[in-house]
Write a protein that holds these residues in place. Structure first.
Motif, PDB file in Angstrom:
ATOM      1  N   PRO A 166      10.125  -9.886  -1.442  1.00 39.66           N
ATOM      2  CA  PRO A 166       9.143 -10.263  -0.418  1.00 39.66           C
ATOM      3  C   PRO A 166       7.850 -10.780  -1.057  1.00 39.66           C
ATOM      4  CG  PRO A 166       9.314  -7.890  -0.587  1.00 39.66           C
ATOM      5  CD  PRO A 166      10.372  -8.460  -1.466  1.00 39.66           C
ATOM      6  N   LEU A 167       7.117 -11.590  -0.295  1.00 35.74           N
ATOM      7  CA  LEU A 167       5.845 -12.109  -0.792  1.00 35.74           C
ATOM      8  C   LEU A 167       4.841 -10.990  -1.016  1.00 35.74           C
ATOM      9  CD1 LEU A 167       5.525 -15.288   1.440  1.00 35.74           C
ATOM     10  CD2 LEU A 167       6.245 -15.160  -0.947  1.00 35.74           C
ATOM     11  N   PHE A 168       4.825 -10.011  -0.115  1.00 41.53           N
ATOM     12  CA  PHE A 168       3.962  -8.841  -0.264  1.00 41.53           C
ATOM     13  C   PHE A 168       4.592  -7.674   0.490  1.00 41.53           C
ATOM     14  CE2 PHE A 168       2.639 -10.781   3.660  1.00 41.53           C
ATOM     15  CZ  PHE A 168       2.388  -9.718   4.493  1.00 41.53           C
ATOM     16  N   GLU A 169       4.213  -6.486   0.113  1.00 41.80           N
ATOM     17  CA  GLU A 169       4.682  -5.281   0.789  1.00 41.80           C
ATOM     18  C   GLU A 169       3.483  -4.403   1.101  1.00 41.80           C
ATOM     19  OE1 GLU A 169       7.321  -3.684  -2.188  1.00 41.80           O
ATOM     20  OE2 GLU A 169       9.057  -4.416  -1.092  1.00 41.80           O
ATOM     21  N   LEU A 170       3.328  -4.038   2.354  1.00 35.76           N
ATOM     22  CA  LEU A 170       2.252  -3.124   2.710  1.00 35.76           C
ATOM     23  C   LEU A 170       2.558  -1.724   2.199  1.00 35.76           C
ATOM     24  CD1 LEU A 170       1.403  -4.139   6.383  1.00 35.76           C
ATOM     25  CD2 LEU A 170       0.104  -4.629   4.319  1.00 35.76           C
ATOM     26  N   PHE A 171       3.774  -1.258   2.465  1.00 39.82           N
ATOM     27  CA  PHE A 171       4.193   0.078   2.055  1.00 39.82           C
ATOM     28  C   PHE A 171       5.590  -0.003   1.456  1.00 39.82           C
ATOM     29  CE2 PHE A 171       1.433   0.849   5.806  1.00 39.82           C
ATOM     30  CZ  PHE A 171       0.382   1.410   5.111  1.00 39.82           C
ATOM     31  N   PRO A 172       5.686  -0.224   0.148  1.00 42.59           N
ATOM     32  CA  PRO A 172       7.023  -0.295  -0.455  1.00 42.59           C
ATOM     33  C   PRO A 172       7.766   1.021  -0.287  1.00 42.59           C
ATOM     34  CG  PRO A 172       5.291  -0.508  -2.127  1.00 42.59           C
ATOM     35  CD  PRO A 172       4.621  -0.385  -0.808  1.00 42.59           C
TER      36      PRO A 172
END
Length: 109
Positions: free
Chosen positions: A46-52
């Motif tokens: 993913p481009l970004f993860e808030l809460f991996p």
């Protein structure tokens, strides 16, 4: 705001706090099929993860991290639904008022 809204919020937060940490750590259906068929390696990051992995960074306790990520997700969803409903209400109210003849419109000053 309805009189029942605070009770609804308390109820949903309580459910999230107590049920989110006991969710299964096993892969979901799509991830399981990807493992079984061997194309999990083709998964794009993913481009970004808030809460991996549903964990809040810098929170050591897994139960608390999962509960906090559930609470944040709950309020993000509620915020999106609230904003959508507000926008829909404002757009339809303006449209209905514009369709009325001038004599039937209320003067809002």
């Amino acid at each position: 705001m309805n009189k029942k809204t605070p009770y609804f919020l308390i109820f949903t937060v309580a459910i999230t706090l107590f049920l989110a940490p006991i969710a299964s750590s096993l892969p979901d259906g799509l991830e399981r099929v990807a493992h079984d068929l061997g194309f999990i390696a083709n998964e794009a990051k993913p481009l970004f993860e808030l809460f991996p992995d549903y964990q809040v960074p810098y929170v050591e306790n897994e139960w608390i991290g999962t509960a906090l990520s559930g609470i944040v997700g709950l309020f993000l969803c509620l915020g999106v639904v609230y904003l959508y409903g507000r926008a829909y209400t404002l757009l339809t109210r303006t449209k209905k008022r514009a369709d009325l003849p001038v004599t039937f419109r209320r003067n809002r000053t």
